[in-house]
Design an enzyme around this catalytic site. Structure first.
Site, PDB file in Angstrom:
ATOM      1  N   LYS A 196      57.061  20.969 -10.748  1.00  0.00           N
ATOM      2  CA  LYS A 196      58.396  21.467 -10.384  1.00  0.00           C
ATOM      3  C   LYS A 196      59.420  20.879 -11.358  1.00  0.00           C
ATOM      4  O   LYS A 196      59.752  19.699 -11.281  1.00  0.00           O
ATOM      5  CB  LYS A 196      58.783  21.093  -8.957  1.00  0.00           C
ATOM      6  N   GLY A 249      62.790  10.393 -11.356  1.00  0.00           N
ATOM      7  CA  GLY A 249      64.127  10.790 -10.928  1.00  0.00           C
ATOM      8  C   GLY A 249      64.865   9.601 -10.348  1.00  0.00           C
ATOM      9  O   GLY A 249      64.562   8.443 -10.675  1.00  0.00           O
ATOM     10  N   GLU A 272      58.788   6.860 -11.262  1.00  0.00           N
ATOM     11  CA  GLU A 272      59.545   6.309 -12.401  1.00  0.00           C
ATOM     12  C   GLU A 272      61.011   6.585 -12.082  1.00  0.00           C
ATOM     13  O   GLU A 272      61.438   7.730 -12.078  1.00  0.00           O
ATOM     14  CB  GLU A 272      59.083   6.967 -13.695  1.00  0.00           C
ATOM     15  N   CYS A 306      66.966   6.926 -18.261  1.00  0.00           N
ATOM     16  CA  CYS A 306      66.737   5.883 -17.249  1.00  0.00           C
ATOM     17  C   CYS A 306      66.749   4.482 -17.861  1.00  0.00           C
ATOM     18  O   CYS A 306      67.065   3.518 -17.192  1.00  0.00           O
ATOM     19  CB  CYS A 306      65.427   6.152 -16.522  1.00  0.00           C
ATOM     20  N   GLU A 403      73.375   2.657 -11.323  1.00  0.00           N
ATOM     21  CA  GLU A 403      73.018   3.451 -12.493  1.00  0.00           C
ATOM     22  C   GLU A 403      74.016   4.593 -12.607  1.00  0.00           C
ATOM     23  O   GLU A 403      74.113   5.427 -11.706  1.00  0.00           O
ATOM     24  CB  GLU A 403      71.597   4.007 -12.335  1.00  0.00           C
TER      25      GLU A 403
HETATM   26  P1  ADP Z   1      69.402  13.651  -9.718  1.00  0.00           P
HETATM   27  O1  ADP Z   1      70.044  13.258  -8.421  1.00  0.00           O
HETATM   28  O2  ADP Z   1      69.843  12.845 -10.849  1.00  0.00           O
HETATM   29  O3  ADP Z   1      69.439  15.119  -9.998  1.00  0.00           O
HETATM   30  P2  ADP Z   1      66.825  13.610  -8.516  1.00  0.00           P
HETATM   31  O4  ADP Z   1      65.982  12.407  -8.360  1.00  0.00           O
HETATM   32  O5  ADP Z   1      67.436  14.165  -7.283  1.00  0.00           O
HETATM   33  O6  ADP Z   1      67.888  13.259  -9.607  1.00  0.00           O
HETATM   34  O7  ADP Z   1      65.990  14.760  -9.223  1.00  0.00           O
HETATM   35  C1  ADP Z   1      64.796  14.579  -9.953  1.00  0.00           C
HETATM   36  C2  ADP Z   1      63.802  15.630  -9.513  1.00  0.00           C
HETATM   37  O8  ADP Z   1      63.547  15.429  -8.123  1.00  0.00           O
HETATM   38  C3  ADP Z   1      64.274  17.068  -9.647  1.00  0.00           C
HETATM   39  O9  ADP Z   1      63.175  17.891 -10.027  1.00  0.00           O
HETATM   40  C4  ADP Z   1      64.724  17.410  -8.249  1.00  0.00           C
HETATM   41  O10 ADP Z   1      64.657  18.786  -7.962  1.00  0.00           O
HETATM   42  C5  ADP Z   1      63.697  16.656  -7.430  1.00  0.00           C
HETATM   43  N1  ADP Z   1      64.120  16.371  -6.044  1.00  0.00           N
HETATM   44  C6  ADP Z   1      65.372  16.223  -5.558  1.00  0.00           C
HETATM   45  N2  ADP Z   1      65.344  15.972  -4.236  1.00  0.00           N
HETATM   46  C7  ADP Z   1      64.043  15.960  -3.862  1.00  0.00           C
HETATM   47  C8  ADP Z   1      63.352  15.733  -2.625  1.00  0.00           C
HETATM   48  N3  ADP Z   1      64.007  15.492  -1.495  1.00  0.00           N
HETATM   49  N4  ADP Z   1      62.014  15.765  -2.641  1.00  0.00           N
HETATM   50  C9  ADP Z   1      61.323  15.986  -3.769  1.00  0.00           C
HETATM   51  N5  ADP Z   1      61.912  16.213  -4.961  1.00  0.00           N
HETATM   52  C10 ADP Z   1      63.252  16.205  -5.017  1.00  0.00           C
END
Ligand code: ADP
Length: 505
Positions: A196, A249, A272, A306, A403
């Site tokens: 994804k 993320g 990570e 990061c 961050e």
């Molecule tokens: P940011 O807040 O900087 O956008 P995220 O950690 O939310 O960073 O996003 C990193 C990835 O995690 C993206 O692919 C996002 O779609 C996904 N993501 C966001 N929320 C969720 C969740 N609740 N469960 C799984 N994946 C998620």
């Protein structure tokens, strides 16, 4: 190139960037591009202008389920995990070649979707992704266990088996690079997967899926489902038929991924996450080079990294001179259209990120830090922010703890090495750290004393395919790169057998 009032340079958005043809906007499941089951789509935005680039199929829970079924079928019954490693390696080599033939297209997609520097992506980031594939292609036929001499009349051997169906959740800051950081070792291991990409940057992942098919990756092995995190991402981390989730993320989302994994099938998790990495500069440093390193350390990829060195500790003897040089360099740094080869910093990835960074800057001012340069948005279109430097920063200020993921750095002064170590470790994160000194004893002591997954001495951002990378503390666990990353996608099976007809059986 126009100049802003405070001295930063900027260049206007280029309306005709080279070769950005959006060919793939559907989900890639079981070897085909398909619409989402709900028919829903979402818009992916050009951060240079805030305008829509393309409408992309929006994967939901049902689409993730279909993709997982395809990956499960490919893992349980398909050729990929069963073929000789050399054959998987051959296909990965072919994919690397196809990436090399399409570097301009991939670079353009990441530049228009993520605001990344086109020239950098074309010459460094995308070619490095191809080399990442080559590294793991070479490892694919070197996956083996051990023979173990047991006591009495038994012996055993271990098999390293692919872990199964993997869910990869990818961030938006290095779209193609992160895609292959996760996909290359898991493919080499013989896993099948559902990827994804981040909703901000789905385009290059879909193009890579197309290239993987051309290279000969069998249908169902690599599925790519764009969609929103709380829906499609959450469907991955909570899916009962995914064996492992590999996430990059934010720390908060990482926590949610881990909770979902725990509440569903206890799938393995690697995370990570965020960082607030220290760069520690000692009195004996070449001040000009140190300022250069500190600048790149926080401004590379507009601070959306990061490992950004966003806390800079400078020893008191060179502090004033360092501060002056850093500000001079930041003022000469060129912010503008990422397709312009003279530009050093493009727009932040989206409006949310842009607003978040600006609000941290305001917070820093309110907390009493002194703004040396920057602090404002650039232009009135798109998501550009000036390189921003704060001094008089206290360790407990939000700008020294959180961050920010933007072009904002916090300068702090220290007297002794012991004090620098203590301050550098005063963070919940532990991803990376930099040390600038000519003194080998200081370098050795500090590198062993900082709780972080990678330490750069007299350099920063020095990554290699063979160098493991990943967090300590709340920066996560499980390494990317190197053989460690391959082993994340393998599991050990022990097989025990008697060596002759033993009375024990
Ligand atoms: P940011 O807040 O900087 O956008 P995220 O950690 O939310 O960073 O996003 C990193 C990835 O995690 C993206 O692919 C996002 O779609 C996904 N993501 C966001 N929320 C969720 C969740 N609740 N469960 C799984 N994946 C998620």
């Amino acid at each position: 190139m126009a100049s802003l009032s405070n001295g930063h340079s900027t260049s206007p958005p280029n309306p005709n960037p080279p070769s950005v043809h959006i060919k793939f906007t559907q989900l890639f499941i079981n070897g085909s591009f398909v619409d989402s089951l709900s028919g829903k789509t979402f818009e992916t935005i050009d951060p240079r202008t805030g305008e829509v680039i393309a409408t992309v199929a929006q994967g939901g829970r049902d689409d993730i389920d279909v993709a997982v079924k395809a990956a499960r079928q490919a893992f349980d019954f398909g050729p990929w995990p069963r073929m000789p490693g050399s054959e998987r390696g051959r296909i990965l080599m072919k994919l690397a070649e196809l990436i090399d033939q399409n570097t301009e297209e991939l670079a353009a997609l990441d530049a228009i979707d993520g605001g990344k520097l086109y020239q950098w992506c074309k010459t460094v980031e995308i070619p490095s992704a191809a080399n990442m594939l080559r590294y793991y292609a070479g490892a694919a036929d070197k996956i083996h266990g051990e023979v173990l001499k047991m006591s009495r009349q038994f012996h055993a051997y271990t098999l390293l088996e692919p872990i199964g169906v993997v869910g990869h959740i990818i961030p938006w800051n290095l779209p193609t690079a992160m895609f292959f950081t996760k996909v290359a070792p898991s493919l080499a291991a013989g896993c099948t997967m559902v990827v994804k990409p981040a909703e901000q940057t789905p385009l290059s992942a879909l193009f890579c899926a197309h290239l993987a098919k051309l290279a000969g990756v069998p249908d169902g092995v690599l599925n790519v489902v764009p969609g929103f995190g709380p829906i499609a991402g959450a469907a991955i981390s909570s899916h009962m038929d995914i064996d492992k989730v590999s996430f990059t993320g934010s720390t908060q989302t990482g926590r949610e991924v881990m909770q979902a994994a725990a509440k569903s099938n206890l799938k393995q998790v690697s995370l990570e996450l965020g960082g607030k990495s220290p760069l520690i500069i000692f009195d004996d440093a070449d001040v000009d080079k140190a300022a250069e390193l500190a600048l790149i350390g926080v401004l590379f990829n507009k601070g959306e990294v990061c490992v950004a060195g966003s806390r800079v500790f400078v020893q008191e003897g060179i502090y004033d001179e360092f501060e002056k040089k850093l500000v001079e360099k930041a003022k000469a740094w060129v912010v503008g259209d990422p397709f312009d080869p003279n530009v050093q910093q493009g727009p932040q990835v989206d409006k949310r990120q842009y607003e978040k960074i600006l609000s941290y800057i305001e917070h820093g001012k309110r907390e009493g830090a002194t703004l040396l340069t920057g602090g404002k948005a650039v232009g009135n279109k798109g998501y550009y922010i000036e390189p921003t430097i704060f001094t008089d920063v206290k360790e407990d200020m939000l700008i020294a703890q959180d961050e920010i993921f933007g072009p904002v750095t916090a300068l702090m002064k220290f007297k002794t090495m012991e004090e620098a170590i203590k301050s550098a470790n005063n963070t919940r994160y532990g991803l990376a750290a930099g040390i600038v000194t000519k003194n080998i004893d200081i370098a050795n002591t500090v590198s062993r004393s900082i709780r972080a997954g990678i330490i750069w001495i007299n350099c920063y951002f020095a990554f290699g395919n063979d160098v493991p990378f990943g967090g300590y503390k709340m920066s996560g666990f499980g390494k990317e790169h190197g053989m460690e990353a391959l082993h994340k996608y393998l599991q050990v099976k022990s097989v025990v057998t008697p060596i002759y007809n033993s009375p024990w059986l």
